[in-house]
Design an enzyme around this catalytic site. Structure first.
Site, PDB file in Angstrom:
ATOM      1  N   ALA A   1      -3.343  -7.839  -6.676  1.00  0.00           N
ATOM      2  CA  ALA A   1      -3.689  -6.499  -6.175  1.00  0.00           C
ATOM      3  C   ALA A   1      -3.525  -6.435  -4.665  1.00  0.00           C
ATOM      4  CB  ALA A   1      -5.134  -6.158  -6.545  1.00  0.00           C
TER       5      ALA A   1
ATOM      6  N   TYR B   1       0.926  -4.729   7.314  1.00  0.00           N
ATOM      7  CA  TYR B   1       0.936  -5.297   5.957  1.00  0.00           C
ATOM      8  C   TYR B   1       0.911  -6.824   6.018  1.00  0.00           C
ATOM      9  CZ  TYR B   1       3.021  -7.293   1.747  1.00  0.00           C
ATOM     10  OH  TYR B   1       3.269  -8.084   0.653  1.00  0.00           O
TER      11      TYR B   1
ATOM     12  N   THR C   1       3.101 -13.753   0.372  1.00  0.00           N
ATOM     13  CA  THR C   1       4.460 -13.314   0.681  1.00  0.00           C
ATOM     14  C   THR C   1       5.090 -14.112   1.819  1.00  0.00           C
ATOM     15  OG1 THR C   1       5.691 -11.432   1.598  1.00  0.00           O
ATOM     16  CG2 THR C   1       3.369 -11.519   2.122  1.00  0.00           C
ATOM     17  N   ASP C   2       6.425 -14.151   1.826  1.00  0.00           N
ATOM     18  CA  ASP C   2       7.148 -14.789   2.941  1.00  0.00           C
ATOM     19  C   ASP C   2       6.875 -14.088   4.268  1.00  0.00           C
ATOM     20  OD1 ASP C   2       8.597 -12.450   2.411  1.00  0.00           O
ATOM     21  OD2 ASP C   2      10.527 -13.448   2.120  1.00  0.00           O
ATOM     22  N   GLU C   3       6.435 -12.816   4.200  1.00  0.00           N
ATOM     23  CA  GLU C   3       6.276 -12.044   5.444  1.00  0.00           C
ATOM     24  C   GLU C   3       5.192 -12.617   6.351  1.00  0.00           C
ATOM     25  OE1 GLU C   3       6.509  -7.838   5.292  1.00  0.00           O
ATOM     26  OE2 GLU C   3       7.867  -7.842   3.576  1.00  0.00           O
TER      27      GLU C   3
ATOM     28  N   PRO D   1      18.827   6.256   2.632  1.00  0.00           N
ATOM     29  CA  PRO D   1      18.456   5.939   4.015  1.00  0.00           C
ATOM     30  C   PRO D   1      18.498   4.444   4.300  1.00  0.00           C
ATOM     31  CG  PRO D   1      16.493   6.472   2.708  1.00  0.00           C
ATOM     32  CD  PRO D   1      17.659   6.555   1.774  1.00  0.00           C
TER      33      PRO D   1
ATOM     34  N   SER E   1      -2.306  -8.306   7.214  1.00  0.00           N
ATOM     35  CA  SER E   1      -3.392  -8.276   6.221  1.00  0.00           C
ATOM     36  C   SER E   1      -3.187  -9.356   5.155  1.00  0.00           C
ATOM     37  CB  SER E   1      -3.514  -6.886   5.573  1.00  0.00           C
ATOM     38  OG  SER E   1      -2.390  -6.616   4.749  1.00  0.00           O
ATOM     39  N   LYS E   2      -1.933  -9.616   4.774  1.00  0.00           N
ATOM     40  CA  LYS E   2      -1.675 -10.680   3.792  1.00  0.00           C
ATOM     41  C   LYS E   2      -1.951 -12.051   4.414  1.00  0.00           C
ATOM     42  CE  LYS E   2      -0.177 -10.382   0.150  1.00  0.00           C
ATOM     43  NZ  LYS E   2      -0.880 -10.212  -1.168  1.00  0.00           N
TER      44      LYS E   2
HETATM   45  P1  NAD Z   1       2.668  -2.958  -6.155  1.00  0.00           P
HETATM   46  O1  NAD Z   1       2.352  -2.079  -4.983  1.00  0.00           O
HETATM   47  O2  NAD Z   1       3.781  -2.588  -7.061  1.00  0.00           O
HETATM   48  O3  NAD Z   1       1.361  -3.119  -7.062  1.00  0.00           O
HETATM   49  C1  NAD Z   1       0.091  -3.301  -6.535  1.00  0.00           C
HETATM   50  C2  NAD Z   1      -0.943  -3.041  -7.633  1.00  0.00           C
HETATM   51  O4  NAD Z   1      -2.247  -3.287  -7.088  1.00  0.00           O
HETATM   52  C3  NAD Z   1      -0.948  -1.605  -8.166  1.00  0.00           C
HETATM   53  O5  NAD Z   1      -1.029  -1.605  -9.561  1.00  0.00           O
HETATM   54  C4  NAD Z   1      -2.222  -1.001  -7.535  1.00  0.00           C
HETATM   55  O6  NAD Z   1      -2.792   0.025  -8.331  1.00  0.00           O
HETATM   56  C5  NAD Z   1      -3.116  -2.226  -7.458  1.00  0.00           C
HETATM   57  N1  NAD Z   1      -4.144  -2.092  -6.424  1.00  0.00           N
HETATM   58  C6  NAD Z   1      -3.990  -1.657  -5.138  1.00  0.00           C
HETATM   59  N2  NAD Z   1      -5.177  -1.654  -4.505  1.00  0.00           N
HETATM   60  C7  NAD Z   1      -6.110  -2.124  -5.381  1.00  0.00           C
HETATM   61  C8  NAD Z   1      -7.495  -2.383  -5.294  1.00  0.00           C
HETATM   62  N3  NAD Z   1      -8.174  -2.133  -4.163  1.00  0.00           N
HETATM   63  N4  NAD Z   1      -8.131  -2.872  -6.381  1.00  0.00           N
HETATM   64  C9  NAD Z   1      -7.446  -3.113  -7.544  1.00  0.00           C
HETATM   65  N5  NAD Z   1      -6.128  -2.869  -7.682  1.00  0.00           N
HETATM   66  C10 NAD Z   1      -5.466  -2.401  -6.602  1.00  0.00           C
HETATM   67  O7  NAD Z   1       2.886  -4.424  -5.536  1.00  0.00           O
HETATM   68  P2  NAD Z   1       3.858  -5.586  -6.006  1.00  0.00           P
HETATM   69  O8  NAD Z   1       5.182  -5.401  -5.377  1.00  0.00           O
HETATM   70  O9  NAD Z   1       3.749  -5.738  -7.472  1.00  0.00           O
HETATM   71  O10 NAD Z   1       3.169  -6.832  -5.285  1.00  0.00           O
HETATM   72  C11 NAD Z   1       2.158  -7.586  -5.950  1.00  0.00           C
HETATM   73  C12 NAD Z   1       1.702  -8.701  -5.038  1.00  0.00           C
HETATM   74  O11 NAD Z   1       2.794  -9.534  -4.707  1.00  0.00           O
HETATM   75  C13 NAD Z   1       1.134  -8.207  -3.703  1.00  0.00           C
HETATM   76  O12 NAD Z   1       0.022  -9.008  -3.374  1.00  0.00           O
HETATM   77  C14 NAD Z   1       2.274  -8.425  -2.719  1.00  0.00           C
HETATM   78  O13 NAD Z   1       1.763  -8.654  -1.419  1.00  0.00           O
HETATM   79  C15 NAD Z   1       2.925  -9.661  -3.295  1.00  0.00           C
HETATM   80  N6  NAD Z   1       4.363  -9.832  -3.030  1.00  0.00           N
HETATM   81  C16 NAD Z   1       5.236  -8.823  -3.298  1.00  0.00           C
HETATM   82  C17 NAD Z   1       6.601  -9.024  -3.120  1.00  0.00           C
HETATM   83  C18 NAD Z   1       7.610  -7.941  -3.424  1.00  0.00           C
HETATM   84  O14 NAD Z   1       8.802  -8.124  -3.147  1.00  0.00           O
HETATM   85  N7  NAD Z   1       7.238  -6.832  -4.028  1.00  0.00           N
HETATM   86  C19 NAD Z   1       7.070 -10.246  -2.638  1.00  0.00           C
HETATM   87  C20 NAD Z   1       6.132 -11.257  -2.363  1.00  0.00           C
HETATM   88  C21 NAD Z   1       4.791 -11.032  -2.575  1.00  0.00           C
HETATM   89  O1  TDX Z   2      14.545   3.293   2.805  1.00  0.00           O
HETATM   90  C1  TDX Z   2      14.634   2.109   3.159  1.00  0.00           C
HETATM   91  N1  TDX Z   2      15.688   1.723   3.936  1.00  0.00           N
HETATM   92  C2  TDX Z   2      15.855   0.452   4.406  1.00  0.00           C
HETATM   93  O2  TDX Z   2      16.821   0.155   5.113  1.00  0.00           O
HETATM   94  C3  TDX Z   2      13.663   1.109   2.779  1.00  0.00           C
HETATM   95  C4  TDX Z   2      12.483   1.471   1.915  1.00  0.00           C
HETATM   96  C5  TDX Z   2      13.844  -0.167   3.236  1.00  0.00           C
HETATM   97  N2  TDX Z   2      14.892  -0.488   4.040  1.00  0.00           N
HETATM   98  C6  TDX Z   2      15.029  -1.894   4.507  1.00  0.00           C
HETATM   99  C7  TDX Z   2      13.795  -2.470   5.143  1.00  0.00           C
HETATM  100  C8  TDX Z   2      13.877  -3.933   4.784  1.00  0.00           C
HETATM  101  O3  TDX Z   2      14.670  -4.620   5.737  1.00  0.00           O
HETATM  102  O4  TDX Z   2      15.286  -2.695   3.349  1.00  0.00           O
HETATM  103  C9  TDX Z   2      14.604  -3.950   3.438  1.00  0.00           C
HETATM  104  C10 TDX Z   2      13.670  -4.087   2.254  1.00  0.00           C
HETATM  105  O5  TDX Z   2      12.635  -3.136   2.426  1.00  0.00           O
HETATM  106  P1  TDX Z   2      11.407  -3.011   1.394  1.00  0.00           P
HETATM  107  O6  TDX Z   2      11.969  -2.812   0.026  1.00  0.00           O
HETATM  108  O7  TDX Z   2      10.460  -2.005   1.942  1.00  0.00           O
HETATM  109  O8  TDX Z   2      10.805  -4.484   1.420  1.00  0.00           O
HETATM  110  P2  TDX Z   2      10.224  -5.400   2.603  1.00  0.00           P
HETATM  111  O9  TDX Z   2       9.779  -4.604   3.763  1.00  0.00           O
HETATM  112  O10 TDX Z   2      11.247  -6.490   2.854  1.00  0.00           O
HETATM  113  O11 TDX Z   2       8.924  -6.024   1.873  1.00  0.00           O
HETATM  114  C11 TDX Z   2       8.993  -6.457   0.500  1.00  0.00           C
HETATM  115  O12 TDX Z   2       9.125  -7.866   0.418  1.00  0.00           O
HETATM  116  C12 TDX Z   2       8.010  -8.653   0.757  1.00  0.00           C
HETATM  117  C13 TDX Z   2       7.757  -6.007  -0.280  1.00  0.00           C
HETATM  118  O13 TDX Z   2       7.635  -4.601  -0.181  1.00  0.00           O
HETATM  119  C14 TDX Z   2       6.516  -6.717   0.192  1.00  0.00           C
HETATM  120  O14 TDX Z   2       5.400  -6.328  -0.602  1.00  0.00           O
HETATM  121  C15 TDX Z   2       6.746  -8.203   0.048  1.00  0.00           C
HETATM  122  O15 TDX Z   2       5.643  -8.924   0.547  1.00  0.00           O
END
Ligand code: NAD
Ligand code: TDX
Length: 338
Positions: free
Chosen positions: A82, A153, A125-127, A208, A156-157
């Site tokens: 979450a 973001y 996350t790698d971030e 975009p 906070s992670k």
């Molecule tokens: P997402 O935004 O798709 O899903 C997040 C989920 O958490 C949602 O279902 C939301 O309703 C729930 N949530 C938010 N706030 C909450 C709260 N206060 N209590 C309970 N539930 C809550 O995110 P995601 O892309 O599935 O990412 C999941 C995890 O993986 C995150 O911790 C993110 O930091 C991490 N992560 C994501 C990526 C990526 O590329 N998406 C990569 C590395 C790590």
């Molecule tokens: O409209 C866009 N145009 C654009 O150029 C958006 C939404 C993104 N971007 C760029 C920004 C980033 O360089 O694309 C790249 C990927 O963007 P996102 O999909 O927003 O991902 P990022 O910011 O890399 O973060 C994601 O990976 C690490 C996840 O959202 C995070 O939750 C995870 O931790």
């Protein structure tokens, strides 16, 4: 064993539940999710009727609720997905990122202290490592890299990760952390780059691209992230961090052009827009530790994962059309003015 999977109605948590609920029918899986804009019960439809799965709605930062749930369910394992997860939203509204990502994590850890737990796993996350320069392809993030966050973001992670490590050392909480690179695949919310490009290109809308599109991300198909988390939770060592990634570095422009080519759409849809403030240049993970120690290997490459993802969005139009016709439309107009 009884598992609580937080954030299971989101992209990665949902895919994780699809991966584990049938694989481990002897385990009990409880999804705890607040159902924010990013949470979607339709994502959980494939497991909704399984006898070893249930859903509870709630906020991980609500202490009374979380403690009551632990008292009632006595879980063995917590896997915390979450989070508020979108970097651009953290730039316009950092506060909710502190509440959910930091306070929420600490609340779960406090409940683990109070009620006991076999394993707490933090999905990170790698971030949290900041970024790498474009002209040093030899550099990759290892678990030894400094924490160096760029956006609200990632700050906070990173803060959440530090609390997990501190609770392990100070209170002996049996905790692990995994840090993964960018995921893509089914059920990805269309505010993120790859599903945004697919859904907009299918509607012949402008795509975009921030800045000049040279920023590099290291893409991993979501199922490979799920298999890695499953391994770390079952076999990974307590108190350890595991990096996850599949060596699939691509510039944003390459990603966008690949998707347009796959869909047979013209590159004239690309529109270069104002850059993201503080935009990280490059992420690249070194997954040697999880490969050597736990034998993890990704099944998908970018070249196999992208067509599979495009295919999924083509055959699940109703899933993402629901989303882009709702509250998300207002966000999109505010964020891009397109
Ligand atoms: P997402 O935004 O798709 O899903 C997040 C989920 O958490 C949602 O279902 C939301 O309703 C729930 N949530 C938010 N706030 C909450 C709260 N206060 N209590 C309970 N539930 C809550 O995110 P995601 O892309 O599935 O990412 C999941 C995890 O993986 C995150 O911790 C993110 O930091 C991490 N992560 C994501 C990526 C990526 O590329 N998406 C990569 C590395 C790590
Ligand atoms: O409209 C866009 N145009 C654009 O150029 C958006 C939404 C993104 N971007 C760029 C920004 C980033 O360089 O694309 C790249 C990927 O963007 P996102 O999909 O927003 O991902 P990022 O910011 O890399 O973060 C994601 O990976 C690490 C996840 O959202 C995070 O939750 C995870 O931790």
């Amino acid at each position: 064993m009884k598992y609580i999977v937080t954030g299971g109605a989101g992209f990665i948590g949902g895919n994780f539940l699809h991966y584990v609920v049938d694989k481990y029918p002897g385990d009990e899986w409880i999804c705890l999710d607040k159902l924010t804009y990013a949470g979607n019960l339709e994502t959980l439809a494939p497991v909704a009727d399984r006898p070893n799965y249930s859903f509870v709605r709630g906020d991980i930062a609500d202490r009374d609720f979380v403690f009551e749930l632990f008292r009632k369910e006595k879980p063995d394992v917590i896997i915390n997905f979450a989070a508020e997860s979108h970097v651009d939203r953290s730039v316009s509204d950092p506060d909710i990122f502190v509440k959910t990502n930091v306070t929420g994590t600490v609340t779960l850890l406090d409940a683990c202290r109070e009620f006991g737990i076999r394993r707490y796993h933090q999905v990170s996350t790698d971030e949290v490592y900041g970024d790498l320069p474009l002209d040093r392809p030899d550099l990759l993030f290892t678990e030894e890299n400094k924490i160096r966050a760029s956006s609200p973001y990632s700050a906070s992670k990173a803060a959440a990760d530090l609390f997990v490590s501190a609770y392990h050392r100070t209170f002996g909480i049996p905790a692990s952390i995994s840090r993964c690179s960018n995921n893509y695949g089914p059920y990805h919310f269309p505010e993120k780059l790859i599903p945004l490009v697919i859904s907009r290109a299918l509607n012949d809308e402008k795509i975009p691209v921030y800045g000049n599109g040279a920023n590099v991300r290291d893409w991993l198909y979501v199922e490979d992230h799920c298999s890695a988390i499953d391994l770390v939770v079952r076999k990974g060592r307590e108190g350890e961090v595991y990096n996850i990634g599949g060596h699939n570095e691509r510039s944003n422009l390459e990603v966008v052009k690949t998707i347009l080519r796959t869909l047979g759409k013209p590159e004239s849809l690309i529109e270069f827009v104002k850059d993201r403030p503080g935009h990280d240049m490059r992420y690249a993970m070194d997954p040697t530790k999880i490969e050597k120690e736990l034998g993890w290997k990704p099944k998908h490459t970018f070249d196999s994962g992208i067509p599979a993802t495009v295919e999924w969005y083509l055959s699940h139009r109703e899933w993402w059309e629901h989303i882009i016709s709702g509250e998300y439309r207002n966000y999109f107009e505010k964020q891009y003015g397109l």
